[in-house]
Structure formats: C-alpha cells, structure tokens
Design an enzyme around this catalytic site. Structure first.
Site, short mmCIF file in Angstrom:
data_model
loop_
_atom_site.label_atom_id
_atom_site.label_comp_id
_atom_site.label_asym_id
_atom_site.label_seq_id
_atom_site.Cartn_x
_atom_site.Cartn_y
_atom_site.Cartn_z
N ASP A 184 12.18 -14.78 5.19
CA ASP A 184 13.61 -14.50 5.00
C ASP A 184 14.42 -14.46 6.29
O ASP A 184 15.65 -14.49 6.26
CB ASP A 184 13.79 -13.17 4.27
CG ASP A 184 13.35 -13.26 2.81
OD1 ASP A 184 13.17 -14.37 2.32
OD2 ASP A 184 13.16 -12.20 2.18
N ARG A 242 6.47 -20.11 0.10
CA ARG A 242 5.74 -19.15 0.93
C ARG A 242 4.37 -19.65 1.37
O ARG A 242 3.62 -18.92 2.02
CB ARG A 242 5.59 -17.83 0.17
CG ARG A 242 6.87 -17.04 0.08
CD ARG A 242 6.70 -15.65 0.60
NE ARG A 242 5.76 -14.91 -0.19
CZ ARG A 242 6.03 -13.81 -0.88
NH1 ARG A 242 7.26 -13.34 -0.86
NH2 ARG A 242 5.12 -13.20 -1.55
N ARG A 273 16.98 -35.13 -4.64
CA ARG A 273 18.19 -35.93 -4.40
C ARG A 273 18.03 -37.36 -4.95
O ARG A 273 19.00 -37.96 -5.42
CB ARG A 273 18.49 -35.98 -2.90
CG ARG A 273 19.80 -36.68 -2.56
CD ARG A 273 20.08 -36.63 -1.08
NE ARG A 273 20.61 -35.36 -0.63
CZ ARG A 273 21.86 -34.95 -0.84
NH1 ARG A 273 22.70 -35.71 -1.51
NH2 ARG A 273 22.28 -33.79 -0.40
N HIS A 301 7.65 -19.65 -5.31
CA HIS A 301 6.64 -19.30 -4.31
C HIS A 301 6.07 -20.47 -3.53
O HIS A 301 5.33 -20.25 -2.57
CB HIS A 301 5.51 -18.49 -4.96
CG HIS A 301 5.92 -17.07 -5.21
ND1 HIS A 301 6.66 -16.71 -6.31
CD2 HIS A 301 5.74 -15.94 -4.49
CE1 HIS A 301 6.89 -15.40 -6.26
NE2 HIS A 301 6.35 -14.93 -5.17
N CYS A 335 0.83 -1.21 0.00
CA CYS A 335 0.00 0.00 0.00
C CYS A 335 0.86 1.25 0.00
O CYS A 335 1.42 1.65 1.02
CB CYS A 335 -0.92 -0.02 1.23
SG CYS A 335 -1.94 1.44 1.37
N ASP A 352 10.35 -4.92 7.37
CA ASP A 352 10.76 -3.52 7.38
C ASP A 352 9.70 -2.53 6.90
O ASP A 352 9.47 -1.51 7.54
CB ASP A 352 11.98 -3.35 6.47
CG ASP A 352 13.24 -3.70 7.21
OD1 ASP A 352 13.15 -4.00 8.42
OD2 ASP A 352 14.31 -3.68 6.58
O1 F6P Z 1 9.23 -12.42 1.64
C1 F6P Z 1 10.46 -12.04 1.05
C2 F6P Z 1 10.65 -12.79 -0.20
O2 F6P Z 1 10.43 -14.10 0.10
C3 F6P Z 1 12.00 -12.65 -0.90
O3 F6P Z 1 12.95 -13.57 -0.51
C4 F6P Z 1 11.62 -12.77 -2.33
O4 F6P Z 1 12.53 -12.19 -3.18
C5 F6P Z 1 10.31 -12.10 -2.38
O5 F6P Z 1 9.71 -12.35 -1.14
C6 F6P Z 1 9.45 -12.51 -3.51
O6 F6P Z 1 8.15 -12.08 -3.32
P1 F6P Z 1 7.16 -11.60 -4.45
O7 F6P Z 1 7.76 -12.04 -5.74
O8 F6P Z 1 5.91 -12.30 -4.14
O9 F6P Z 1 7.06 -10.14 -4.32
#
Ligand code: F6P
Length: 310
Positions: free
Chosen positions: A114, A242, A141, A239, A58, A88
C-alpha cells in the site's frame, strides 16, 4: 521480503553474528518457532514472492503474557536484536515490546504493497504490485479497445490510493478513484462523457478498493444508470497483486533495507525504521513512523491524471 531476509541474514553472518529466522511473525516468537539461519538458508530466494518465513496476525503478542513468552524464547537463545518487516501493526508490536524489554533492540523495515508508511518513499512490494496491475490492465485494454467497452478495474488499497494512482499513470487510465479524494459519480460521468464526445471508443477507470462511493461493481452500476454509452465490465484484481516474483526495484530495495537494518542494530540503534528517502537509506524513529501515518499522494501525479486523460 525474501530479498530483504536474504540481505539481513548474510549481513549478520558477514559481521560474525548468529542469525535466526522467526516463522509466522510474532506468533512464531510466542510458539518458539525460531530457526537458525545460515548463508545457505537464504540461497535461491531472491526471486520469490511471499516470504519464506511466512506471516500471521497475532493478537496474543498484544498482551503482557504473550510478550513475556516471546521475550523468554529470545533470551533462551541469547538473541538481542529483532528485525521486523511490515506496517503499522508490526511496528506497534515492536515498539511496545522493546519498551517493555529494552535489552532487545528492534529495527523496522517498511513492507506493504500500500506504500502508506511515513519515513520511506517506497515500501517493499509496492513497485511489484504496480507492475502486476499494469500488466493486467494492458491485457484488459486489448478487450476494452477491440470491443469499445468501459472497464472498471478495482485495485488494492483500503486506505491508500498509491497503487491506484501510479497504476493510472502507467496504464494511461481515463480516470482514477482514490480513498483520499472523493470523486462523485456525477464528476466521473462528466469526465467519461467528455471522452466519448471527443471520440474515445473505450475507457478504463481504476477504482481503489477504499473509495467512499463503493467498490468497482457499485460504481459501475451507478455510472451505467446515468451514462449508457459503452458496454460496461468490471474486473477485481484482488490478491494477485500481493504475489509474484518481485521487480528489480523491490529486490534492490529489499536488499538495501535488510543490509541497513542489521548495520543499524550493530551500531546499537533501536526502535527505528530504515527507509528510502530521495534514493538514500535513512532511519526514522518507529514512534514518528507511527504518529505520522498518513502518506501523502504524489501531487504531480494527481494533477497529471486530469491532464493526460483528455
Ligand atoms: O496489505 C494491505 C492490503 O493490501 C490492503 O490494501 C487490502 O485491503 C488488504 O491488504 C487485504 O488483505 P487481506 O484481505 O489478505 O487481509
């Protein structure tokens, strides 16, 4: 993050506080997307990845006008405390907002895969991401070993090698390339050649996406030009790192941090971040978390990567 949201909502309600959820982060504050949360709003979410509240970048919240709209939306519901989960960017927004409107107390929770924030040994999502990475590498592997191949596996971490380093130790990788430490192609080739000369029939190299010599495809190409001993393959995990059901460690960490954040606000504290240090929940000023951004890689793990990969 869901375990954390659940803990914060229930800790607040337990203490007689009206709790709200803001969808899509600061954008939701501006759009007035603020919903009342009860104990049942957070039922059956502890095992879910992502965040039920969604998230968004945002830019508007960086402006005076954006912050003012957010403030009015909070005040119209008598909200006097705000918990933010992120890194951050999130903390900078919280710090600026609470300096401008100091009747809204803010508490930060470190959330990024991270693990690159000051003031917490672990950030939310980091452990789950590593578990995802090593599960993938274990599978890769099998092919590497059966076909005598060299695999370059790229993991996330634009500026931080934390995922790469821990994954390297846990998966028994032959080499790891980190953004914080430059490894030249020559050094890497020497290391791989040494393995080949001691009868390693396959090898795995973990490449952190922020490595200065390039991404996994670039590095694989450069290595292949100088060292053609193995059939070479590249996998970018991307991704998938994540998402997914959180590890027990992250569920417990999220619960502890959500619980602590509400308790700190109840004590009247503001502009702080709750974090885990030496298995204790401690607070640090958001200002300090922002000023000391660089997280140090674990030195003993770094040392071990060389020794254990011979
Ligand atoms: O959350 C940080 C992170 O995982 C970084 O390591 C990576 O570069 C980035 O997010 C990628 O996120 P996006 O492509 O979804 O913005």
């Amino acid at each position: 993050m869901n375990a954390c949201i659940r803990a914060a909502v229930r800790t607040g309600i337990y203490n007689g506080i009206n709790m709200f959820g803001v969808t899509q982060g600061y954008q939701g504050l501006i759009n007035d997307s603020i919903i009342p949360m009860g104990a049942r709003s957070v039922s059956n979410i502890i095992h879910l990845g992502g965040t039920i509240l969604k998230t968004a970048r945002c830019l508007e919240f960086k402006t005076e006008e954006g912050m003012e709209i957010a403030y009015k939306n909070l005040k119209s519901r008598d909200i006097d405390g705000l918990i933010v989960i992120g890194g951050d960017g999130t903390f900078t927004g919280a710090r600026n907002f609470s300096k401008k409107y100091n009747d809204i107390k803010v508490m930060g929770i470190p959330g990024t895969i991270d693990n690159d924030l000051y003031g917490s040994d672990f950030t939310l999502g980091y452990d789950t991401a590593i578990n995802t990475v090593i599960e993938a590498i274990d599978k890769i592997r099998d092919t590497a070993d059966s076909h005598d191949r060299l695999f370059f596996i790229e993991v996330m971490g634009r500026d931080s090698g934390c995922i790469a380093l821990r994954s390297a130790i846990a998966s028994g990788a032959e080499a790891v390339l980190l953004p914080e430490r430059f490894t030249s192609i020559d050094e890497l080739v020497t290391q791989l050649a040494l393995g080949a000369s001691t009868k390693k029939s396959s090898s795995i190299v973990i490449v952190s996406e922020g490595h200065k010599a390039g991404g996994a495809y670039d590095i694989a190409k450069q290595v292949k030009e100088r060292f053609n001993h193995y059939d070479t393959k590249v996998t970018i995990l991307g991704h998938l790192q994540r998402g997914g059901s959180p590890s027990s460690f992250d569920r417990i960490l999220g619960s502890r941090l959500g619980f602590a954040a509400v308790n700190e606000l109840i004590k009247g504290n503001t502009r702080e971040m709750v974090g885990l240090r030496g298995n204790e929940i401690k607070t640090v000023k958001i200002e300090d978390a922002l000023n000391n951004h660089n997280f140090k890689l674990e030195g003993d793990l770094l040392e071990m990567t060389k020794v254990l990969s011979i």
